[in-house]
Enzyme design. Structure first.
Site, PDB file in Angstrom:
ATOM      1  N   ASP A  62     -40.651 -68.919  24.243  1.00  0.00           N
ATOM      2  CA  ASP A  62     -38.995 -68.912  24.176  1.00  0.00           C
ATOM      3  C   ASP A  62     -38.682 -70.018  25.814  1.00  0.00           C
ATOM      4  O   ASP A  62     -39.572 -70.417  26.358  1.00  0.00           O
ATOM      5  CB  ASP A  62     -39.057 -67.858  25.059  1.00  0.00           C
ATOM      6  CG  ASP A  62     -39.334 -65.823  23.780  1.00  0.00           C
ATOM      7  OD1 ASP A  62     -39.874 -66.166  22.300  1.00  0.00           O
ATOM      8  OD2 ASP A  62     -39.083 -65.309  24.584  1.00  0.00           O
ATOM      9  N   HIS A 208     -43.867 -69.143  27.159  1.00  0.00           N
ATOM     10  CA  HIS A 208     -42.814 -69.041  27.843  1.00  0.00           C
ATOM     11  C   HIS A 208     -42.395 -71.059  28.097  1.00  0.00           C
ATOM     12  O   HIS A 208     -43.662 -71.470  28.445  1.00  0.00           O
ATOM     13  CB  HIS A 208     -41.479 -68.727  28.774  1.00  0.00           C
ATOM     14  CG  HIS A 208     -41.542 -66.918  28.971  1.00  0.00           C
ATOM     15  ND1 HIS A 208     -42.393 -65.994  28.940  1.00  0.00           N
ATOM     16  CD2 HIS A 208     -40.439 -66.623  28.641  1.00  0.00           C
ATOM     17  CE1 HIS A 208     -41.864 -65.296  28.556  1.00  0.00           C
ATOM     18  NE2 HIS A 208     -40.785 -65.043  28.168  1.00  0.00           N
TER      19      HIS A 208
END
Length: 271
Positions: A62, A208
């Site tokens: 992400d 992430h």
């Protein structure tokens, strides 16, 4: 002396509703422990993993903000000759980093949407939810030359309305089964161990590439090496889903959402 109690109709109703509520609560606990769909059958739901006998997993990243983490992760994936991964990009970040988005596309990585404004969509009204998904869709389509059909909601937050609207807009909502918790920066070894120990066939792994996650790129080489040593191959989320559909197996969806705490305090400027 004989004694007796008089129970009013109101008390009977109250007791009845208390019992029903208790049974419902117990049912929710059972549902959560079994990780099955809690909405009615046929309702749109989020995908956390897929059933497969093959040792395949999907690494997902992400990105919603930052300047320094995405490129090192791309470099590591290239060094490890891993060309199958899925990046969920917020549209404001993508718009300000088109060159990195292009590198991802050129390398063959899958691009999914991480929405536009980084807020909990379950707090928005229906029209605003549509606007957020649509705005991100337009920007990502223009930057990548492809129309994304996977979305991971900001913070991993959604409700029945969000799922329904995303489905109507031809999106599959993608969650994760293994959370690396790299946003906590708990230490490289901790991140590696958490991912490698929890990984399983058909797993979707959450990582992430935002700046606040300072240890992801350091943990990534060991994660890749150790999963490969266990016999796992890496695929994109779409390939994971497609493989399952080709094998005529139902995807194990669920609508129980683990809210992903924010690793940063940030909102898309001007969103």
């Amino acid at each position: 002396m004989n004694s007796f109690y008089v129970i009013s109709g109101k008390k009977v109703k109250r007791i009845f509703f208390i019992i029903v509520a208790a049974l419902f609560a117990a049912g929710v606990v059972v549902v959560e422990s079994d990780n099955i769909t809690v909405f009615s059958e046929g309702s749109p739901s989020a995908i956390y993993s897929v059933p497969t006998d093959k040792k395949v997993v999907a690494l997902t990243f992400d990105i919603s903000w930052g300047e320094t983490r995405a490129q090192p992760i791309l470099d590591i994936l290239s060094e490890k000759k891993l060309d199958k991964a899925t990046f969920f990009l917020s549209s404001p970040w993508s718009k300000t980093h088109p060159e990195i988005v292009r590198k991802m596309v050129d390398a063959g990585y899958e691009i999914g949407s991480h929405g536009h404004k980084h807020v909990n969509y379950s707090s928005l009204n229906d029209e605003e939810i549509k606007k957020q998904i649509s705005t991100a869709h337009t920007i990502l389509s223009e930057l990548t030359g492809k129309q994304p059909n996977l979305i991971r909601m900001p913070n991993g937050d959604f409700d029945k309305r969000v799922l329904k609207i995303a489905n109507q807009m031809n999106y599959k909502v993608i969650q994760w089964d293994t959370d690396s918790q790299d946003w906590k920066n708990p230490g490289v070894d901790t991140i590696v161990k958490r991912v490698v120990d929890r990984a399983h066939n058909g797993d979707i792994i959450l990582l992430h590439a935002s700046d606040s996650c300072k240890q992801t790129h350091l943990a990534l080489p060991a994660i890749i090496d150790q999963l490969r040593a266990k016999g796992y191959e890496f695929v994109t989320v779409s390939e994971l889903i497609q493989q399952t559909e080709l094998n005529n197996k139902a995807i194990q969806d669920t609508t129980i959402q683990p809210i992903q705490p924010q690793p940063h305090v940030h909102d898309a400027a001007g969103a």
